[in-house]
Design a protein around this motif. Structure first.
Motif, PDB file in Angstrom:
ATOM      1  N   GLY A 200      70.326 123.258  96.573  1.00  0.00           N
ATOM      2  CA  GLY A 200      70.242 124.003  97.820  1.00  0.00           C
ATOM      3  C   GLY A 200      70.255 125.516  97.691  1.00  0.00           C
ATOM      4  N   LYS A 201      70.222 126.040  96.464  1.00  0.00           N
ATOM      5  CA  LYS A 201      70.138 127.502  96.314  1.00  0.00           C
ATOM      6  C   LYS A 201      68.748 127.930  96.800  1.00  0.00           C
ATOM      7  CE  LYS A 201      72.153 131.157  94.097  1.00  0.00           C
ATOM      8  NZ  LYS A 201      73.476 131.635  94.513  1.00  0.00           N
ATOM      9  N   PRO A 202      68.656 128.959  97.652  1.00  0.00           N
ATOM     10  CA  PRO A 202      67.348 129.333  98.207  1.00  0.00           C
ATOM     11  C   PRO A 202      66.314 129.668  97.129  1.00  0.00           C
ATOM     12  CG  PRO A 202      69.112 130.499  99.331  1.00  0.00           C
ATOM     13  CD  PRO A 202      69.736 129.765  98.193  1.00  0.00           C
ATOM     14  N   ALA A 203      65.091 129.200  97.332  1.00  0.00           N
ATOM     15  CA  ALA A 203      64.016 129.404  96.350  1.00  0.00           C
ATOM     16  C   ALA A 203      63.715 130.880  96.151  1.00  0.00           C
ATOM     17  CB  ALA A 203      62.754 128.671  96.804  1.00  0.00           C
ATOM     18  N   GLY A 204      63.989 131.701  97.166  1.00  0.00           N
ATOM     19  CA  GLY A 204      63.677 133.131  97.072  1.00  0.00           C
ATOM     20  C   GLY A 204      64.759 133.945  96.379  1.00  0.00           C
ATOM     21  N   THR A 205      65.825 133.300  95.888  1.00  0.00           N
ATOM     22  CA  THR A 205      66.896 134.065  95.228  1.00  0.00           C
ATOM     23  C   THR A 205      66.317 134.829  94.042  1.00  0.00           C
ATOM     24  OG1 THR A 205      68.380 132.240  95.794  1.00  0.00           O
ATOM     25  CG2 THR A 205      69.217 133.893  94.218  1.00  0.00           C
ATOM     26  N   ALA A 226      62.256 130.204  92.184  1.00  0.00           N
ATOM     27  CA  ALA A 226      61.111 129.297  92.202  1.00  0.00           C
ATOM     28  C   ALA A 226      60.069 129.639  91.132  1.00  0.00           C
ATOM     29  CB  ALA A 226      60.457 129.329  93.594  1.00  0.00           C
ATOM     30  N   ASP A 227      59.908 130.938  90.812  1.00  0.00           N
ATOM     31  CA  ASP A 227      58.780 131.264  89.921  1.00  0.00           C
ATOM     32  C   ASP A 227      59.155 132.004  88.631  1.00  0.00           C
ATOM     33  OD1 ASP A 227      59.289 133.866  90.681  1.00  0.00           O
ATOM     34  OD2 ASP A 227      57.547 134.059  91.996  1.00  0.00           O
ATOM     35  N   ILE A 228      60.438 132.146  88.341  1.00  0.00           N
ATOM     36  CA  ILE A 228      60.837 132.934  87.170  1.00  0.00           C
ATOM     37  C   ILE A 228      60.277 132.344  85.868  1.00  0.00           C
ATOM     38  CG2 ILE A 228      63.131 131.818  86.965  1.00  0.00           C
ATOM     39  CD1 ILE A 228      62.330 135.473  86.108  1.00  0.00           C
ATOM     40  N   GLU A 229      60.181 131.027  85.832  1.00  0.00           N
ATOM     41  CA  GLU A 229      59.642 130.388  84.622  1.00  0.00           C
ATOM     42  C   GLU A 229      58.222 130.840  84.336  1.00  0.00           C
ATOM     43  OE1 GLU A 229      60.132 126.119  83.181  1.00  0.00           O
ATOM     44  OE2 GLU A 229      60.613 126.110  85.328  1.00  0.00           O
ATOM     45  N   GLU A 230      57.410 130.865  85.398  1.00  0.00           N
ATOM     46  CA  GLU A 230      56.013 131.319  85.227  1.00  0.00           C
ATOM     47  C   GLU A 230      55.972 132.753  84.729  1.00  0.00           C
ATOM     48  OE1 GLU A 230      53.903 130.957  88.977  1.00  0.00           O
ATOM     49  OE2 GLU A 230      54.896 129.005  89.228  1.00  0.00           O
ATOM     50  N   HIS A 231      56.842 133.603  85.289  1.00  0.00           N
ATOM     51  CA  HIS A 231      56.861 135.005  84.865  1.00  0.00           C
ATOM     52  C   HIS A 231      57.236 135.134  83.388  1.00  0.00           C
ATOM     53  CE1 HIS A 231      56.051 137.038  88.648  1.00  0.00           C
ATOM     54  NE2 HIS A 231      56.820 136.133  89.256  1.00  0.00           N
ATOM     55  N   CYS A 232      58.173 134.286  82.957  1.00  0.00           N
ATOM     56  CA  CYS A 232      58.586 134.323  81.536  1.00  0.00           C
ATOM     57  C   CYS A 232      57.423 133.915  80.645  1.00  0.00           C
ATOM     58  CB  CYS A 232      59.754 133.378  81.274  1.00  0.00           C
ATOM     59  SG  CYS A 232      61.281 133.998  81.931  1.00  0.00           S
ATOM     60  N   ALA A 233      56.701 132.889  81.074  1.00  0.00           N
ATOM     61  CA  ALA A 233      55.580 132.408  80.262  1.00  0.00           C
ATOM     62  C   ALA A 233      54.499 133.472  80.205  1.00  0.00           C
ATOM     63  CB  ALA A 233      55.034 131.106  80.848  1.00  0.00           C
ATOM     64  N   ALA A 234      54.228 134.108  81.368  1.00  0.00           N
ATOM     65  CA  ALA A 234      53.187 135.133  81.415  1.00  0.00           C
ATOM     66  C   ALA A 234      53.547 136.304  80.513  1.00  0.00           C
ATOM     67  CB  ALA A 234      52.980 135.602  82.851  1.00  0.00           C
ATOM     68  N   ALA A 235      54.839 136.658  80.484  1.00  0.00           N
ATOM     69  CA  ALA A 235      55.267 137.810  79.677  1.00  0.00           C
ATOM     70  C   ALA A 235      55.537 137.391  78.225  1.00  0.00           C
ATOM     71  CB  ALA A 235      56.510 138.440  80.286  1.00  0.00           C
ATOM     72  N   LYS A 236      55.360 136.107  77.936  1.00  0.00           N
ATOM     73  CA  LYS A 236      55.593 135.552  76.590  1.00  0.00           C
ATOM     74  C   LYS A 236      56.989 135.906  76.059  1.00  0.00           C
ATOM     75  CE  LYS A 236      50.844 135.154  74.910  1.00  0.00           C
ATOM     76  NZ  LYS A 236      49.961 136.109  75.622  1.00  0.00           N
ATOM     77  N   LEU A 237      57.965 135.776  76.923  1.00  0.00           N
ATOM     78  CA  LEU A 237      59.329 136.069  76.475  1.00  0.00           C
ATOM     79  C   LEU A 237      59.822 134.963  75.551  1.00  0.00           C
ATOM     80  CD1 LEU A 237      61.301 137.498  79.521  1.00  0.00           C
ATOM     81  CD2 LEU A 237      59.789 138.619  77.888  1.00  0.00           C
ATOM     82  N   SER A 238      60.745 135.347  74.680  1.00  0.00           N
ATOM     83  CA  SER A 238      61.305 134.336  73.785  1.00  0.00           C
ATOM     84  C   SER A 238      62.810 134.547  73.665  1.00  0.00           C
ATOM     85  CB  SER A 238      60.626 134.433  72.425  1.00  0.00           C
ATOM     86  OG  SER A 238      60.871 135.708  71.887  1.00  0.00           O
TER      87      SER A 238
END
Ligand code: SAH
Length: 520
Positions: A200-205, A226-238
Motif C-alpha cells: 500500500g505504499k503510494p506508487a508515486g513515492t 513504480a519506475d525506479i527499476e527502469e531508471h536504474c536499468a537505463a542508467a546502467k547502475l550497478s
C-alpha cells in the motif's frame, strides 16, 4: 599535544596484541576519522575488505602485513569464522591489528561478531566508528535522510536475505512515515519495490538509487517506487548501491553538491608548503584540489660561504631579482637566520617575475620596483636589462635548478651574482595516489606550474610513456612557455596554456574550459 598523547596511547598497546575495528567511511578518502587514520598508520597487520579506498591502505606503515579478506556478492573470499580467527591469532601473537571495514563496522558490517569473538578470548580491542554509507551515500546525492517537513525518522534495512532466510515485513515498512534506506539490496530491488507497493505504499513515492556513493564514480538514478527499476536499468547502475525511498529525495535538485562538482577536480603537484595557496585559490574558484605533491622545496645550507658572503654585503647591490615566491621566502628566512639587519636593503630596488612573487615580497614589507608585462623569465631579463647600467650590481637569489638565460641577459649589462638559495627536489612518495587519481578520473585537470612539476610528474608516473597514458582522461594545462617546452620535450599532451603565466592564469583557463563544457 593531544596527537602526541593519542600516539603514545597507541604505542603502549604495542607490547601485547590489540585490535582496532576501524570504520573506513563510505569511499571518499576524506571521510575517515582522525582516530581511524592514526590506527592505520601504526598497524602491524591490516585486514581489509572490498570497497575500501586504496589510499587508506597505502597509509599503513612500510612492513605492515596487509591481508585482503573482501567478499564478492556470491563468492566469499574468506568466510567470517576464518576472519574472526585470523584477527584473534594475529593479536594473540602480540600484533597491533587493524580491521578496516567499509562505512561503520557495526552497521551491517559484522563488526559486532568480530568484537564478540575477540572479547570472548580476552583480546583487548576498540571500535572506531565510521561514517556509514547509509547516511553519507544519500547525502552525497543531495538527499538528507531526515527533514522536518517530511521525514522525522530514517530506517536502514538490509536488502540481502540470502544469509538470513527471512524477508522484510512490508506491511510494517509501508506504514512508516520516515525515510526507508536499503543496503545490499540492489539485486533485490524488484522484491523491495513490489513488496512496498503491494503493502500500500503510494506508487508515486520518490525513490533514488545511488551507486558507488562518495567516489568519483558515483551515479544516481531518481524516480518513484513504480519506475525506479527502469531508471536504474537505463542508467546502467550497478552494485554497490543504496536505495532511498521517501519524500526527502525531492531535495536532490537543490542539495546535489557532489555530483555537480564532478569534473572539477584539479591535481596539485606542488610542494605541500606552497600548495596551500594554490589549493585555497582553487577552492575559492569552485574547483576541487586533489593534492599529490611531486616536488619538494628545500632551502640550501644557510651556512654556505657564498650565501653568507652575499648576505653580509647586501648594501652593495642596487637590484635584487626574484623569480619565484619560494626565492623570496628562502631569501628572507636566510637573512633572519644570519641575523642580517634589514636596513642593509634600504637602497636596493626589487624586480620580480610576476604578481605572486610581488605579493610575497610585499608580505616582507618591500614593494616591487619592476614587474614585466609578461610574467616569464625572458620578459623579466629583457625588460630589466633596459633599466640597468654598467654601474648597477644585481643579486639573483633563486633555485639551484634555474636555467642560465636570465643570468646571461642581465650580466650583459652589469655584474650579476647568481645565488643558489633553495633546491627543488622530486618526491614520489604519493606516486600511487597520483596514479589512482588519474586512472579514476578524479583529476579532470592537471596543471603544470613549473618545469620541475613536469619532471616530478613523469617520474612519479614511471616514465614519459606511462605519464602520457595516465593523462588520457585529464586535461593538462601549462602555466607558461618554459613549462610547456618541457612538456613538449617529454611529449606530454598540452591541452591549454595559461595566457597570464600565474596560478590565477591557470585557474582562469580551467574555468573558461568548464564554462565551454557546460554550454556544449
Ligand atoms: N558497514 C557498511 C555497510 C556494509 S554492507 C556501512 O556502514 O556503510 C555493504 C552495503 O553497503 C553495499 O551492498 C551497499 O548497499 C552499501 N554500500 C557501502 N558502501 C557503498 C558505496 N560507496 N556506495 C553505495 N553503496 C555502498
Amino acid at each position: 599535544m593531544k596527537d602526541e598523547r593519542a600516539r603514545e596511547d597507541m604505542q603502549n598497546k604495542r607490547s601485547r596484541g590489540y585490535v582496532w575495528l576501524v570504520g573506513a567511511g563510505p569511499g571518499d578518502f576524506g571521510l575517515i576519522t582522525l582516530k581511524g587514520l592514526a590506527a592505520i598508520a601504526q598497524a602491524e597487520v591490516l585486514v581489509y575488505d572490498r570497497l575500501i579506498n586504496s589510499n587508506l591502505i597505502d597509509r599503513a606503515p612500510a612492513g605492515c602485513e596487509k591481508i585482503y579478506v573482501g567478499k564478492q556478492a556470491a563468492n566469499h573470499a574468506m568466510p567470517q569464522p576464518q576472519i574472526n580467527e585470523l584477527l584473534y591469532q594475529k593479536a594473540a601473537a602480540g600484533k597491533r591489528v587493524v580491521r578496516l571495514k567499509g562505512g561503520d563496522p557495526y552497521v551491517f558490517g559484522r563488526g559486532g561478531e568480530e568484537g564478540l569473538y575477540l572479547a570472548e578470548r580476552g583480546i583487548p580491542f576498540e571500535e572506531v566508528p565510521g561514517i556509514t554509507s547509509s547516511i553519507a551515500g544519500p547525502a552525497y546525492a543531495g538527499i538528507p535522510v531526515t527533514h522536518r517537513e517530511c521525514a522525522s525518522s530514517f530506517h536502514v534495512f538490509t536488502g540481502n536475505f540470502k544469509d538470513e532466510e527471512r524477508g522484510l515485513d512490508f506491511a510494517n515498512l509501508a506504514r512508516l512515515e520516515g525515510t526507508l534506506i536499503f543496503l545490499m539490496g540492489f539485486a533485490n530491488l524488484n522484491y523491495i519495490t513490489q513488496g512496498l507497493l503491494a503493502a500500500g505504499k503510494p506508487a508515486g513515492t520518490p525513490a533514488a538509487v545511488i551507486s558507488q556513493a562518495t567516489t568519483q564514480r558515483q551515479r544516481t538514478a531518481v524516480g518513484t517506487l513504480a519506475d525506479i527499476e527502469e531508471h536504474c536499468a537505463a542508467a546502467k547502475l550497478s552494485s554497490p548501491a543504496i536505495t532511498v525511498i521517501g519524500e526527502v529525495v525531492n531535495c536532490r535538485p537543490q542539495l546535489n553538491f557532489f555530483e555537480q562538482q564532478q569534473g572539477r577536480g584539479v591535481l596539485v603537484l606542488r610542494d605541500a608548503r606552497q600548495s596551500d595557496i594554490f589549493a585555497q585559490k582553487l577552492r575559492q574558484a569552485g574547483l576541487f584540489p586533489v593534492s599529490c605533491p611531486v616536488i619538494q622545496i628545500e632551502p640550501l645550507d644557510w651556512q654556505a660561504a657564498e650565501l653568507q658572503a652575499a648576505l653580509h654585503k647586501l648594501s652593495t647591490y642596487s637590484w635584487l631579482v626574484f623569480t619565484s615566491p619560494n626565492g623570496v621566502k628562502a631569501f628572507f628566512e636566510a637573512m633572519q637566520a644570519a641575523q642580517v639587519d634589514w636596513r642593509a636593503l634600504g637602497r636596493a630596488k626589487f624586480a620580480v617575475i610576476g604578481r605572486a612573487t610581488a605579493q610575497v615580497l610585499q608580505q616582507f614589507g618591500f614593494g616591487a620596483d619592476y614587474l614585466p608585462a609578461k610574467q616569464v623569465s625572458d620578459a623579466l631579463g629583457q625588460g630589466l636589462a633596459e633599466l640597468l647600467t654598467p654601474a648597477d650590481n644585481v643579486l639573483l637569489p633563486r633555485s639551484a635548478i634555474a636555467d642560465n638565460r636570465l643570468y646571461q641577459l642581465l650580466s650583459a649589462k652589469c655584474p650579476v651574482e647568481d645565488l643558489k638559495i633553495y633546491d627543488t627536489k622530486i618526491c614520489t612518495e604519493d606516486a600511487q595516489e597520483l596514479r589512482g587519481c588519474l586512472e579514476n578520473g578524479q583529476a579532470a585537470y592537471v596543471p603544470f606550474t613549473s618545469a620541475s612539476t613536469v619532471d616530478g610528474f613523469v617520474q612519479a608516473c614511471g616514465g614519459p610513456d606511462l605519464a602520457r597514458q595516465l593523462l588520457a582522461k585529464s586535461r593538462a594545462v601549462a602555466i607558461g612557455p618554459v613549462t610547456a617546452a618541457r612538456m613538449q620535450q617529454l611529449e606530454l599532451p598540452i591541452y591549454a596554456q595559461a595566457s597570464e603565466h600565474s596560478l590565477d592564469g591557470v585557474i582562469e583557463v580551467i574555468l573558461q574550459d568548464l564554462e565551454g563544457k557546460e554550454n556544449d
